[in-house]
Design a protein around this motif. Structure first.
Motif, PDB file in Angstrom:
ATOM      1  N   LEU A  68       0.897  -1.226  -0.086  1.00  0.00           N
ATOM      2  CA  LEU A  68       0.004  -0.119  -0.141  1.00  0.00           C
ATOM      3  C   LEU A  68       0.985   1.242  -0.145  1.00  0.00           C
ATOM      4  O   LEU A  68       0.304   2.259  -0.510  1.00  0.00           O
ATOM      5  CB  LEU A  68      -0.884  -0.035   1.306  1.00  0.00           C
ATOM      6  N   ILE A  69       1.894   1.085   0.559  1.00  0.00           N
ATOM      7  CA  ILE A  69       2.772   2.446   0.653  1.00  0.00           C
ATOM      8  C   ILE A  69       3.833   2.627  -0.520  1.00  0.00           C
ATOM      9  O   ILE A  69       4.022   3.568  -0.766  1.00  0.00           O
ATOM     10  CB  ILE A  69       3.812   2.074   1.911  1.00  0.00           C
ATOM     11  N   GLU A  70       4.165   1.400  -0.925  1.00  0.00           N
ATOM     12  CA  GLU A  70       5.463   1.551  -2.161  1.00  0.00           C
ATOM     13  C   GLU A  70       4.881   1.224  -3.476  1.00  0.00           C
ATOM     14  O   GLU A  70       5.402   1.554  -4.513  1.00  0.00           O
ATOM     15  CB  GLU A  70       6.364   0.506  -1.690  1.00  0.00           C
ATOM     16  N   THR A  71       3.520   0.949  -3.922  1.00  0.00           N
ATOM     17  CA  THR A  71       3.268   0.735  -5.094  1.00  0.00           C
ATOM     18  C   THR A  71       2.271   1.603  -5.613  1.00  0.00           C
ATOM     19  O   THR A  71       1.686   2.352  -4.894  1.00  0.00           O
ATOM     20  CB  THR A  71       2.433  -0.661  -5.348  1.00  0.00           C
ATOM     21  N   LYS A  72       1.992   1.824  -7.030  1.00  0.00           N
ATOM     22  CA  LYS A  72       1.152   2.775  -7.526  1.00  0.00           C
ATOM     23  C   LYS A  72      -0.230   2.380  -7.089  1.00  0.00           C
ATOM     24  O   LYS A  72      -1.041   3.230  -6.640  1.00  0.00           O
ATOM     25  CB  LYS A  72       1.343   2.890  -8.916  1.00  0.00           C
ATOM     26  N   LEU A  73      -0.503   1.307  -7.473  1.00  0.00           N
ATOM     27  CA  LEU A  73      -1.849   0.659  -7.043  1.00  0.00           C
ATOM     28  C   LEU A  73      -2.251   0.958  -5.360  1.00  0.00           C
ATOM     29  O   LEU A  73      -3.292   1.245  -5.045  1.00  0.00           O
ATOM     30  CB  LEU A  73      -2.016  -0.928  -7.139  1.00  0.00           C
ATOM     31  N   GLY A  74      -1.209   0.663  -4.656  1.00  0.00           N
ATOM     32  CA  GLY A  74      -1.339   0.862  -3.192  1.00  0.00           C
ATOM     33  C   GLY A  74      -1.731   2.232  -2.977  1.00  0.00           C
ATOM     34  O   GLY A  74      -2.555   2.677  -2.129  1.00  0.00           O
ATOM     35  N   LYS A  75      -0.997   3.121  -3.645  1.00  0.00           N
ATOM     36  CA  LYS A  75      -1.423   4.582  -3.488  1.00  0.00           C
ATOM     37  C   LYS A  75      -2.775   5.069  -3.995  1.00  0.00           C
ATOM     38  O   LYS A  75      -3.376   5.809  -3.453  1.00  0.00           O
ATOM     39  CB  LYS A  75      -0.275   5.533  -4.389  1.00  0.00           C
ATOM     40  N   THR A  76      -2.987   4.399  -5.021  1.00  0.00           N
ATOM     41  CA  THR A  76      -4.459   4.586  -5.529  1.00  0.00           C
ATOM     42  C   THR A  76      -5.634   4.165  -4.458  1.00  0.00           C
ATOM     43  O   THR A  76      -6.570   4.907  -4.105  1.00  0.00           O
ATOM     44  CB  THR A  76      -4.708   4.065  -6.927  1.00  0.00           C
ATOM     45  N   ILE A  77      -5.265   2.988  -3.927  1.00  0.00           N
ATOM     46  CA  ILE A  77      -6.241   2.290  -2.743  1.00  0.00           C
ATOM     47  C   ILE A  77      -6.106   3.486  -1.578  1.00  0.00           C
ATOM     48  O   ILE A  77      -7.208   3.593  -1.156  1.00  0.00           O
ATOM     49  CB  ILE A  77      -5.703   0.926  -2.583  1.00  0.00           C
ATOM     50  N   SER A  78      -4.883   3.909  -1.128  1.00  0.00           N
ATOM     51  CA  SER A  78      -4.802   4.843  -0.264  1.00  0.00           C
ATOM     52  C   SER A  78      -5.743   6.055  -0.400  1.00  0.00           C
ATOM     53  O   SER A  78      -6.575   6.705   0.462  1.00  0.00           O
ATOM     54  CB  SER A  78      -3.433   5.307  -0.014  1.00  0.00           C
ATOM     55  N   LEU A  79      -5.560   6.664  -1.615  1.00  0.00           N
ATOM     56  CA  LEU A  79      -6.556   7.607  -2.217  1.00  0.00           C
ATOM     57  C   LEU A  79      -7.769   7.203  -1.930  1.00  0.00           C
ATOM     58  O   LEU A  79      -8.619   8.061  -1.263  1.00  0.00           O
ATOM     59  CB  LEU A  79      -6.396   8.255  -3.633  1.00  0.00           C
ATOM     60  N   GLY A  80      -8.327   6.083  -2.462  1.00  0.00           N
ATOM     61  CA  GLY A  80     -10.083   5.620  -1.950  1.00  0.00           C
ATOM     62  C   GLY A  80     -10.144   5.461  -0.774  1.00  0.00           C
ATOM     63  O   GLY A  80     -11.266   6.089  -0.340  1.00  0.00           O
ATOM     64  N   PHE A  81      -9.303   5.068   0.155  1.00  0.00           N
ATOM     65  CA  PHE A  81      -9.660   4.908   1.657  1.00  0.00           C
ATOM     66  C   PHE A  81      -9.704   6.182   2.202  1.00  0.00           C
ATOM     67  O   PHE A  81     -10.615   6.710   3.108  1.00  0.00           O
ATOM     68  CB  PHE A  81      -8.351   4.167   2.190  1.00  0.00           C
ATOM     69  N   GLY A  82      -8.753   7.286   1.822  1.00  0.00           N
ATOM     70  CA  GLY A  82      -8.657   8.485   2.285  1.00  0.00           C
ATOM     71  C   GLY A  82      -9.951   9.235   2.031  1.00  0.00           C
ATOM     72  O   GLY A  82     -10.606   9.927   2.859  1.00  0.00           O
ATOM     73  N   VAL A  83     -10.543   9.040   0.835  1.00  0.00           N
ATOM     74  CA  VAL A  83     -11.696   9.799   0.499  1.00  0.00           C
ATOM     75  C   VAL A  83     -12.771   9.096   1.192  1.00  0.00           C
ATOM     76  O   VAL A  83     -13.667   9.894   1.776  1.00  0.00           O
ATOM     77  CB  VAL A  83     -12.124   9.483  -1.298  1.00  0.00           C
TER      78      VAL A  83
END
Length: 131
Positions: A68-83
């Protein structure tokens, strides 16, 4: 950052499990009697699925923090979770009436604790996305 994802994982899994006590704590047998069968069952089914999604979010954070921290997909998932958690924070203040907690010690404490939790979740996910 990884430690925050692991903490969030444990917190979300615990939050999901707390949903088990909702029917008894909120006296759904009595409170929901006046609802139609479909509305009563939607309350129960939707509560189950909300708890399941929260549990799975927590499990993902606990078991896949590095990804979640290091990959592009992880960052995108983090964006969704943040929203998601940012909207939940907004609802904490504008979706529930303050009459439910103002002037009530226990309810005010719960309101403050959960407001802090929604801020923490939102911040960690947003910061991870933006890094």
């Amino acid at each position: 950052m990884e430690i925050h994802f692991k903490i969030i994982g444990v917190l979300l899994m615990a939050l999901a499990l707390v949903h088990i006590i909702f029917p008894k704590y909120f006296k759904w047998n009595d409170e929901l009697k006046s609802l139609s069968l479909i509305n009563r069952q939607m309350m129960i089914v939707h509560t189950f699925f909300i708890a399941l999604v929260v549990f799975l979010m927590g499990l993902l954070c606990l078991t896949s923090a590095t990804e979640l921290i290091e990959t592009k997909l992880g960052k995108t998932i983090s964006l969704g979770f943040g929203v998601f958690w940012g909207i939940r924070l907004f609802v904490q203040f504008f979706g529930y009436s303050s009459k439910l907690w103002k002037g009530k010690t226990f309810e005010t404490m719960i309101h403050i604790i959960f407001s802090g939790l929604w801020i923490y979740l939102s911040a960690v996910f947003w910061i991870n996305y933006l890094e």
